[in-house]
Scaffold this motif. Structure first.
Motif, mmCIF file in Angstrom:
data_model
loop_
_atom_site.group_PDB
_atom_site.id
_atom_site.type_symbol
_atom_site.label_atom_id
_atom_site.label_comp_id
_atom_site.label_asym_id
_atom_site.label_seq_id
_atom_site.Cartn_x
_atom_site.Cartn_y
_atom_site.Cartn_z
ATOM 1 N N SER A 2 0.828 -1.200 0.000
ATOM 2 C CA SER A 2 0.000 0.000 0.000
ATOM 3 C C SER A 2 0.863 1.250 0.000
ATOM 4 N N LYS A 3 0.397 2.269 -0.716
ATOM 5 C CA LYS A 3 1.092 3.550 -0.744
ATOM 6 C C LYS A 3 0.461 4.534 0.232
ATOM 7 N N ARG A 4 -0.483 4.048 1.001
ATOM 8 C CA ARG A 4 -1.101 4.892 2.017
ATOM 9 C C ARG A 4 -0.190 5.011 3.233
ATOM 10 N N TYR A 5 -0.400 6.093 3.974
ATOM 11 C CA TYR A 5 0.276 6.227 5.261
ATOM 12 C C TYR A 5 -0.686 5.688 6.311
ATOM 13 N N LYS A 85 7.396 4.232 8.926
ATOM 14 C CA LYS A 85 6.304 4.268 7.947
ATOM 15 C C LYS A 85 6.736 4.994 6.680
ATOM 16 N N ILE A 89 7.353 3.807 2.271
ATOM 17 C CA ILE A 89 6.693 4.407 1.102
ATOM 18 C C ILE A 89 7.376 5.723 0.713
ATOM 19 N N THR A 92 6.734 7.926 -2.388
ATOM 20 C CA THR A 92 5.439 8.582 -2.528
ATOM 21 C C THR A 92 5.527 10.086 -2.288
#
Length: 232
Positions: A2-5, A85, A89, A92
């Motif tokens: 996932s590229k979400r935080y 975290k 990513i 991003t």
């Protein structure tokens, strides 16, 4: 991957005066002379550095019910976790300001240290006020400029529209006529714009609040190049 935080709950923020200047485009203001209120400020050193510059500033956050050692411990843990975290990513984000992860972490640590020094010295003098939106313990029209960074809009999946409306109405209540409320960023941790922004601004317009979307000077979160200015 996932590229979400990924974030559960609200993270503590530790950001400097220089970062606030860029996030909120403060250099575009005619004068930065206070009184200023930083809401949901966490362990950011903005208020400490502003006061050292002779600017009348205060911070409000529920964390200020804790003592300095507790906040320091919490902040150190948060920096470790957030760095992990970001590492996962890192591609991003826009690193044009921070350069790399090591400098990003170092700035977080410097801001935390500066905040703690000031908090120990001035907490009992009312510079740091325990407060939880949507209620603030200040009189109407107290502040010339009210800032809120990395809380509203960022966590819109955790806080509904009514909370956002009430919180922003409270920020406006403590802002003096002719003053401004500035909120950054307009995107969430999923990198989408706050979905109810048009409704929110329409509601505030009926309350005689003028709104402007301004360019932020610290694009770090993907696509987050804007801030909201509300003029009372």
């Amino acid at each position: 991957m996932s590229k979400r935080y990924e974030q559960v709950g609200v993270a503590m923020t530790c950001r400097s005066f220089a970062e606030y200047e860029r996030m909120f485009a403060l250099g575009q203001l005619t004068a930065l002379d206070g009184p200023i209120l930083d809401v949901a400020s966490g362990a950011s050193s903005f208020t400490a550095e502003a006061c050292a510059r002779g600017i009348d500033a205060k911070s409000a956050d529920p964390l200020y019910s804790m003592n300095a050692n507790e906040i320091m411990s919490h902040g150190e843990q948060e920096i470790v976790i957030s760095t992990q975290k970001l590492t996962a990513i890192r591609e991003t984000f826009d690193w044009s300001y921070y350069g790399d992860l090591d400098r990003h972490r170092a700035l977080r640590e410097q801001s935390l240290d500066r905040f703690i020094q000031d908090y120990r010295q001035y907490k009992d003098e009312g510079r740091y006020v325990p407060a939880l939106l949507p209620k603030l313990p200040f009189k109407d029209g107290t502040f010339k400029l009210v800032l809120c960074s990395h809380f509203l809009f960022l966590y819109h999946e955790q806080f509904d529209y009514e909370f956002h409306l009430q919180a922003i109405q409270e920020l406006l209540r403590v802002c003096r006529p002719g003053g401004q409320v500035r909120i950054y960023p307009l995107k969430s941790l999923q990198w989408d714009y706050y979905p109810h922004l048009e409704l929110l601004l329409s509601t505030l317009e009926k309350e005689q609040i003028k709104s402007k979307i301004l360019a932020s000077e610290l694009p770090f979160i993907p696509g987050s190049t804007e801030l909201l200015s509300l003029i009372k």
